[in-house]
Design a protein around this motif. Structure first.
Motif, PDB file in Angstrom:
ATOM      1  N   TYR A  19       0.816  -1.224   0.000  1.00 39.22           N
ATOM      2  CA  TYR A  19       0.000   0.000   0.000  1.00 39.22           C
ATOM      3  C   TYR A  19       0.846   1.269   0.000  1.00 39.22           C
ATOM      4  N   GLY A  20       2.121   1.145   0.330  1.00 44.23           N
ATOM      5  CA  GLY A  20       2.998   2.306   0.375  1.00 44.23           C
ATOM      6  C   GLY A  20       2.873   3.120   1.648  1.00 44.23           C
ATOM      7  N   ARG A  21       2.172   2.586   2.606  1.00 43.40           N
ATOM      8  CA  ARG A  21       2.009   3.266   3.896  1.00 43.40           C
ATOM      9  C   ARG A  21       1.484   2.258   4.926  1.00 43.40           C
ATOM     10  N   THR A  22       1.549   2.656   6.196  1.00 42.93           N
ATOM     11  CA  THR A  22       0.994   1.811   7.249  1.00 42.93           C
ATOM     12  C   THR A  22      -0.182   2.489   7.947  1.00 42.93           C
ATOM     13  N   ALA A  23      -0.174   3.808   7.982  1.00 38.40           N
ATOM     14  CA  ALA A  23      -1.228   4.558   8.685  1.00 38.40           C
ATOM     15  C   ALA A  23      -2.594   4.279   8.070  1.00 38.40           C
ATOM     16  N   GLY A  24      -3.484   3.757   8.881  1.00 36.28           N
ATOM     17  CA  GLY A  24      -4.852   3.518   8.441  1.00 36.28           C
ATOM     18  C   GLY A  24      -5.067   2.224   7.679  1.00 36.28           C
ATOM     19  N   VAL A  25      -3.990   1.566   7.237  1.00 30.52           N
ATOM     20  CA  VAL A  25      -4.175   0.319   6.500  1.00 30.52           C
ATOM     21  C   VAL A  25      -3.821  -0.914   7.324  1.00 30.52           C
ATOM     22  N   THR A  26      -2.891  -0.776   8.252  1.00 31.42           N
ATOM     23  CA  THR A  26      -2.521  -1.918   9.088  1.00 31.42           C
ATOM     24  C   THR A  26      -3.738  -2.428   9.852  1.00 31.42           C
TER      25      THR A  26
END
Length: 67
Positions: A19-26
């Motif tokens: 996703y290219g990020r962790t904030a809000g997707v983890t």
């Protein structure tokens, strides 16, 4: 989408990779995979992880301090 965890993977590493990020997707990945990391932050090699469809984040303005 379903993926197989690689040796030494954690959920946040997978989120960053796909996703290219962790904030809000983890959190969304944990919700889509009940009991995913019972007792250990490391995933087993070959463990199946379901990655839910998550809307891309909005484009953020980039501020450059130096040219």
């Amino acid at each position: 989408m379903k993926i197989q965890a690689q040796q030494g993977d954690t959920v946040d590493e997978i989120c960053m990779r796909y996703y290219g990020r962790t904030a809000g997707v983890t959190e969304a990945v944990y919700e889509a995979n009940p009991g995913l990391c019972n007792g250990s932050p490391m995933l087993a090699a070959g463990q199946i992880v379901y990655l839910p469809d998550i809307a891309p984040r909005a484009q953020e303005d980039i501020v450059q301090l130096w040219n």
